[in-house]
Scaffold this active site. Structure first.
Site, PDB file in Angstrom:
ATOM      1  N   ARG A  18    -108.109  52.562  86.366  1.00  0.00           N
ATOM      2  CA  ARG A  18    -107.578  53.151  87.171  1.00  0.00           C
ATOM      3  C   ARG A  18    -105.910  52.518  87.067  1.00  0.00           C
ATOM      4  O   ARG A  18    -105.761  51.487  87.398  1.00  0.00           O
ATOM      5  CB  ARG A  18    -107.842  53.144  88.545  1.00  0.00           C
ATOM      6  CG  ARG A  18    -107.472  53.815  89.806  1.00  0.00           C
ATOM      7  CD  ARG A  18    -108.275  53.492  91.014  1.00  0.00           C
ATOM      8  NE  ARG A  18    -107.884  54.258  92.186  1.00  0.00           N
ATOM      9  CZ  ARG A  18    -107.251  54.218  93.028  1.00  0.00           C
ATOM     10  NH1 ARG A  18    -106.801  53.018  93.400  1.00  0.00           N
ATOM     11  NH2 ARG A  18    -107.087  54.985  94.149  1.00  0.00           N
ATOM     12  N   SER A  59    -114.414  62.609  93.240  1.00  0.00           N
ATOM     13  CA  SER A  59    -114.661  62.091  94.238  1.00  0.00           C
ATOM     14  C   SER A  59    -115.216  63.060  95.509  1.00  0.00           C
ATOM     15  O   SER A  59    -114.459  64.200  95.461  1.00  0.00           O
ATOM     16  CB  SER A  59    -113.264  61.555  94.795  1.00  0.00           C
ATOM     17  OG  SER A  59    -112.826  60.398  93.878  1.00  0.00           O
ATOM     18  N   LYS A  99    -107.359  51.905  99.534  1.00  0.00           N
ATOM     19  CA  LYS A  99    -106.813  53.256  99.243  1.00  0.00           C
ATOM     20  C   LYS A  99    -106.229  53.885 100.573  1.00  0.00           C
ATOM     21  O   LYS A  99    -107.088  53.626 101.566  1.00  0.00           O
ATOM     22  CB  LYS A  99    -108.027  53.871  98.728  1.00  0.00           C
ATOM     23  CG  LYS A  99    -107.380  55.503  98.435  1.00  0.00           C
ATOM     24  CD  LYS A  99    -108.583  56.317  97.661  1.00  0.00           C
ATOM     25  CE  LYS A  99    -108.139  57.657  97.451  1.00  0.00           C
ATOM     26  NZ  LYS A  99    -109.309  58.421  96.585  1.00  0.00           N
TER      27      LYS A  99
HETATM   28  N1  TZP Z   1    -111.913  55.717  96.706  1.00  0.00           N
HETATM   29  C1  TZP Z   1    -112.182  55.717  97.966  1.00  0.00           C
HETATM   30  S1  TZP Z   1    -112.191  54.250  98.757  1.00  0.00           S
HETATM   31  C2  TZP Z   1    -111.438  53.738  97.502  1.00  0.00           C
HETATM   32  C3  TZP Z   1    -111.372  54.561  96.285  1.00  0.00           C
HETATM   33  C4  TZP Z   1    -110.555  54.498  95.267  1.00  0.00           C
HETATM   34  C5  TZP Z   1    -111.034  52.052  97.373  1.00  0.00           C
HETATM   35  C6  TZP Z   1    -112.052  51.247  97.053  1.00  0.00           C
HETATM   36  O1  TZP Z   1    -111.674  50.231  96.806  1.00  0.00           O
HETATM   37  P1  TZP Z   1    -112.258  48.716  97.497  1.00  0.00           P
HETATM   38  O2  TZP Z   1    -111.524  47.482  97.675  1.00  0.00           O
HETATM   39  O3  TZP Z   1    -113.607  48.757  96.827  1.00  0.00           O
HETATM   40  O4  TZP Z   1    -112.913  48.987  99.089  1.00  0.00           O
END
Ligand code: TZP
Ligand code: MG
Length: 223
Positions: A49, A118, A147
């Site tokens: 990403r 997603s 995020k």
């Molecule tokens: N999509 C939903 S939550 C998220 C993404 C890309 C972030 C996940 O990051 P982390 O640090 O594992 O909570």
């Protein structure tokens, strides 16, 4: 209940532990080295990403990751960009609700590459399955600073409800770490996807190993 629909891909997919290798979360460290250590620690899948990199830099990173992961027989998924997925011969692409529609990505990638979507609700998850997604990234499960989102976390209850109604694999994401990972799998997710639980660790290898042992629950203990 969940007879999984399996397709043929060049590599067999194990969904257990996906590293979301987010270039912005690497904090100056070499992302390829991080991926290497996480693979040694036991990740079964890597999603690359890079929201802020120009296409050429993203492609170069993707080519490097693809070369490393091919040797290790670990599938690589590219976030957002079917063109880059194709250009580096990745196993597939991961799309958000506002990215290229699944049908367009499918036209680009064909039927033999993975397309993940997603989803943050049962409605989105059902739609993704109906539209032909190969898996969904379900979240956020817990709140996460990684995020920016206004979505309410699904919690374990939401994961359980949604997973019980889907036949495609579910990768749970959002705020998952080694303390809560086992419960997420017990709620029915096929695997977890994490950014900070691995990228935020000082020792990538050790953190990955601990997470892996947390999610490696026998089938009997899962449901
Ligand atoms: N999509 C939903 S939550 C998220 C993404 C890309 C972030 C996940 O990051 P982390 O640090 O594992 O909570
Ligand atoms: Mg996206």
């Amino acid at each position: 209940m969940r007879g999984k629909r399996r397709k043929r891909f060049p590599l067999r997919i194990s969904w257990t532990l996906c590293l979301v290798a987010d270039a912005e979360s690497a904090r100056g460290r070499d992302l390829i080295q991080i991926i290497r250590q996480a693979v040694e620690g036991g990740v079964t899948l890597v999603q690359l990403r890079a929201k802020k990199l120009p296409a050429s830099a993203f492609l170069n990173l993707a080519l490097e990751a693809a070369s490393l992961l091919r040797k290790k027989k670990i599938p690589l998924i590219i976030n957002d960009r079917p063109d880059i997925a194709l250009a580096c011969s990745a196993a597939g692409v991961h799309l958000g609700q506002e990215d290229l529609p699944l049908s367009a990505a499918r036209r680009i990638l064909g039927k033999d590459r993975l397309i993940g979507l997603s989803a943050s609700s049962l409605k989105e998850a059902h739609r993704a399955q109906k539209d032909g997604a190969d898996y969904i990234g379900l979240g956020p499960v817990f709140s996460t600073p990684t995020k920016a989102t206004t979505l309410t976390p699904l919690g374990l209850r939401g994961v359980r409800e949604i997973c019980s109604r889907l036949s495609i694999p579910v990768l749970a994401i959002g705020g998952i770490d080694r303390r809560n990972a086992r419960q997420v799998i017990a709620a029915g997710a096929d695997g977890i996807a994490v950014v900070s639980a691995i990228l935020g660790a000082r020792d990538i290898f050790k953190a990955t190993r601990k997470l892996k042992s947390a999610v490696s629950i026998s089938g009997a203990a899962r449901r």
